[in-house]
Design a protein around this motif. Sequence first.
Motif, PDB file in Angstrom:
ATOM      1  N   UNK B 244      46.966 -14.550   7.491  1.00 27.84           N
ATOM      2  CA  UNK B 244      46.774 -13.131   7.169  1.00 27.84           C
ATOM      3  C   UNK B 244      47.142 -12.285   8.388  1.00 27.84           C
ATOM      4  N   UNK B 245      47.851 -11.182   8.128  1.00 30.32           N
ATOM      5  CA  UNK B 245      48.223 -10.290   9.219  1.00 30.32           C
ATOM      6  C   UNK B 245      46.971  -9.707   9.887  1.00 30.32           C
ATOM      7  N   UNK B 246      46.925  -9.744  11.200  1.00 30.22           N
ATOM      8  CA  UNK B 246      45.775  -9.181  11.913  1.00 30.22           C
ATOM      9  C   UNK B 246      46.179  -8.030  12.844  1.00 30.22           C
ATOM     10  N   UNK B 247      47.244  -8.231  13.605  1.00 22.90           N
ATOM     11  CA  UNK B 247      47.581  -7.185  14.584  1.00 22.90           C
ATOM     12  C   UNK B 247      49.051  -7.223  14.963  1.00 22.90           C
ATOM     13  N   UNK B 248      49.510  -6.115  15.508  1.00 21.24           N
ATOM     14  CA  UNK B 248      50.895  -6.000  15.961  1.00 21.24           C
ATOM     15  C   UNK B 248      50.909  -5.460  17.387  1.00 21.24           C
TER      16      UNK B 248
END
Lengths: 269, 269
Positions: B244-248
């Motif tokens: 799951x995407x968490x941060x960029x």
Amino acid sequence: METQAHNKKQLEDVLVLQTHALNIDDEEEHPPKQEETPPQLFEVEAILKYEFKNKQLLEEAFTHNTYDTENNLSYERLEYIGDAVLNMLITQEHYFLYPNLSPGALTRLRSANVDTEKLARVAIKHELHRYLRHKKPLLEEQINEFTKAISEYPLHSYGLIIAPKTLADIVESAIGAVFIDSDKSFEIVCKVFKRLLEPMIDPNTIEKHPIAELQEYCQKNKVDFKFIDLWEESKSVEVFVNDKFVARGSHGSKKKAQSRAAKSALDLI
Amino acid sequence: METQAHNKKQLEDVLVLQTHALNIDDEEEHPPKQEETPPQLFEVEAILKYEFKNKQLLEEAFTHNTYDTENNLSYERLEYIGDAVLNMLITQEHYFLYPNLSPGALTRLRSANVDTEKLARVAIKHELHRYLRHKKPLLEEQINEFTKAISEYPLHSYGLIIAPKTLADIVESAIGAVFIDSDKSFEIVCKVFKRLLEPMIDPNTIEKHPIAELQEYCQKNKVDFKFIDLWEESKSVEVFVNDKFVARGSHGSKKKAQSRAAKSALDLI
């Protein structure tokens, strides 16, 4: 100075006693490595020509962390400080000895005199490795291979042969031990290790790294060169000059294969 | 010690004179950086609280090689020796201060106290950069950006911000200059720079690198994480935890984008 003279006298006594002991066993002269009695740590003091006030430091300096896992004895912390002391001493010596050398040239010169290969050579030359207590099953074989390999390169191979890091470590840990034992005396460390580090590499005897040298040669002579990476297929790297095959180098490490290829190419062109 | 006391007295005199000079020009108190007269090198002696016997060393330490190409004056050689001196002093201090720290932990701790970012902070804090003579057109802007960036990270960003190397260089060259001028006295260098290097990072205040910390966190909590490299498209890197995407994180340098992404992820999970 008086303490030093006193230490020297004591060490000479140790040496006389050792020679005497050898003569009782066997009238013929032979190097200590052929002795059957296991190497004793106090012999290191004769090699260093330095007598430790605190013998535990000597013990620590020659104990690999595989040897006595229960007591957690390891040369690693002494190696850590010895590395900084050696770096400092060589930096300082070069700074004053070569006032016109650029920082880049100074860095290369220092590196050639303190890197793993150089220090591993020091360990072998003065047989310090015989006193290392360890349980590293492969170390003996690595040392044998290294000892054979250095005979091809009298001063330094500049990356063409792999030196066992443990050999370099014990030189640094010995430096660390003398530094701590002498109450942080750079002067004493310098006196003890200057002789052991000979022959020092200087601006006249330093060689360039083969890849840098090949680059320089090709630039000067206006020819192109390239490496062909055959790593996946054959653990080797080839050198092409002006699109013609010139040399091949093989090694377990790709970087070293590349260095060997460059070295062979330089020998041929 | 007597010489030191004498030097201290002389420096106090210099400071009194300076203050006096300021008062003649202008009755109001204001920091020297708002002065219109260009910074004078002798003021560095007041910052260091050290008076040079050989003023040429002070001059050399604060001259970038772009400044005076005719005379080839450059701080680089002093920086070279200063780097080794600082490394030695911190290594020694930590060795005795933390007898139970492993060499790995000692290395990380030393690095945090002597790396480019740490020394650049020292230069800014004590305004040493004001005295550097150079012709590097972009340096001022880099310094401004760095000064702004460090306000977000009080002690150290551990790789999240880029420090101008020149700033760190002048701290090392100043250390080298004091070392040479004091006839190679580690004691004097230590006295002069210990105060300037404050606050020192210790085992309680050191932070892990965000990527190492994220790895550790995920291992401990048995979750998977991965970086998605969007470098080509958007100069950014994304962190996914359990797919799951968490941060960029975005940055002009890919490594720093990755660090930023890891840092953001840590703040969120």
